[in-house]
Design an enzyme around this catalytic site. Sequence first.
Site, short mmCIF file in Angstrom:
data_model
loop_
_atom_site.label_atom_id
_atom_site.label_comp_id
_atom_site.label_asym_id
_atom_site.label_seq_id
_atom_site.Cartn_x
_atom_site.Cartn_y
_atom_site.Cartn_z
N TYR A 50 59.51 -36.26 62.81
CA TYR A 50 58.95 -35.80 61.53
C TYR A 50 59.89 -34.81 60.86
CZ TYR A 50 56.11 -33.43 58.09
OH TYR A 50 55.67 -32.90 56.91
N HIS A 80 58.65 -30.92 45.09
CA HIS A 80 57.79 -29.78 45.43
C HIS A 80 57.99 -28.58 44.51
CE1 HIS A 80 56.94 -32.18 48.88
NE2 HIS A 80 56.31 -31.22 49.54
N ASN A 192 59.22 -24.99 54.07
CA ASN A 192 58.11 -24.66 54.95
C ASN A 192 58.23 -23.21 55.39
OD1 ASN A 192 55.79 -25.89 55.93
ND2 ASN A 192 56.95 -27.53 56.92
N TYR A 277 29.46 13.41 48.76
CA TYR A 277 30.23 12.59 49.70
C TYR A 277 31.67 12.37 49.26
CZ TYR A 277 25.87 11.21 52.08
OH TYR A 277 24.69 11.19 52.77
N ARG A 280 33.25 15.52 50.57
CA ARG A 280 33.01 15.83 51.97
C ARG A 280 33.47 14.73 52.92
NH1 ARG A 280 27.20 15.75 54.16
NH2 ARG A 280 26.74 15.86 51.93
N PHE A 326 53.31 -22.70 59.87
CA PHE A 326 53.35 -22.50 58.42
C PHE A 326 52.01 -22.03 57.86
CE2 PHE A 326 52.57 -27.00 59.41
CZ PHE A 326 51.24 -27.09 59.00
N GLU A 411 46.30 -32.15 54.80
CA GLU A 411 46.37 -30.68 54.91
C GLU A 411 45.02 -30.14 54.43
OE1 GLU A 411 49.86 -30.01 52.54
OE2 GLU A 411 51.12 -31.12 53.96
#
Length: 501
Positions: A50, A80, A192, A277, A280, A326, A411
């Site tokens: 792959y 991409h 990646n 508060y 404090r 990834f 994915e």
Amino acid sequence: MTLNPGHMSVSHWRAIQTGEHLTLTGESRAAIAASAATVAAIVQRDDAVYGINTGFGLLASTRIDRADLATLQRNLVLSHAAGVGDPLPAPIIRLILGLKIVSLAHGASGIRPETIDALIALLTHDILPVIPAQGSVGASGDLAPLAHMTCCLLGIGDAIVHDVRKPAATALAEAGLAPLTLGPKEGLALLNGTQVSTAIALTALFAAQDLCQSALITGALSTDAARGSDAPFDPRIHALRGHPGQIEVAATLRRLIANSEIRDSHRIGDPRVQDPYCLRCQPQVMGAVFDLLAQVERTLTIEANGVTDNPLVFAAEGEVISGGNFHAEPVAFAADLLALALAETGSIAERRIAMLVDPAHSGLPAFLTPKPGLNSGYMIAHVTAAALTAENRMMAHPASIDSIPTSANQEDHVSMATHGARRSLQMTENLAAILGIEYLVACQALDCLAPLQTSAPLRAAHALLRREIPPLTDDRLLAPDIDHARHLVASGALRAIAKAN
């Protein structure tokens, strides 16, 4: 800076962000060469692996001919590079490049030495790829933005050189660099990874660390301006609970208020038994914030030093193994924690602003103006702080739980780390403005208590502001004052006072 993958600290990343040049050790170069040789051997054997000779994502079962392997990697990058939105700023681009170089320098990604040298050359010549901010879901890695980064290596797209945008091919040529031709797996190794989400999250962390230290100064100023007690900062209280951040914050606040004439004038005969508060409980709230920031720093330091591409090359065994490094879930969680810390720091600061401008609680003139009614003073400055506080609370909703399936459901669970990191970075800008408004208001309140003087470190903080912004007598345009104060808070000048005292 000589890179030491696996051992880079936050100070190293800050230096890279501001333009530090990088070089590799001989050990890293040997590991990179061995990894590249492993990929070359796989190509030579024609094994199906792959990312080397297959398609990507859902197309992983498609086998690619050896003659098309270079085209495969180039096509991956071009397809991409689909980001949108404004370009990321230069410091973040430098950090992305540095993070990618460190990840590849482990020698587990299969790239050639000349490819990592091409990345180093971009930093050396300050050629910064134009990377759109939007388009990553944080798995499988920050694909779209890292594709834009890689396009610059190929001489495609645009780059910023010394604040001038120009074609990447022109920028490379002017620096005497040639466009890169990608070898097997190299496009995938460059695309990646979690470097974009990590770079943005680290940048937000750097800002948060500076701002939260500044919040100790503005909180101490507000405490003394409200004639609050330093008894809640007694070390015995905090030792009984044991949280390290709480103990440290209480000690810092004690030091900041020590020897204040204002505090001393109210030690005897003050009818108030307890402060609200927002005064404090500063050690409890800000202590928890600093403990959270420490956790975020640990997570991001590990992530920044790791290898987050896929598949990974194990040269010693001659193996390439697919996994899921990834997936940016650690970064997403860190960004969400950072958002909580930022929201709470702004929330308690807004309450202190509200207290100081309210005469019923502060005992000072309404909205801290000498002539209330004719003048509105800091009335609407508080409204601005409230608006920013509300905005940060809204943005603090976790990004990491908002997964959305991609790549035809291959994915099917993603981290949204990049979105979460970008959101946290925006929150730091809001927090800087909130603390800037508190800085203005607290210094104005101290002026109302003259001739009594605050402590030495708080006088230094007061003088720092007054060098640029005079006291508010009659109403004037407040936006420039807020901007100046915000800048002082964001610059780290107040952090230096907190650290020195």
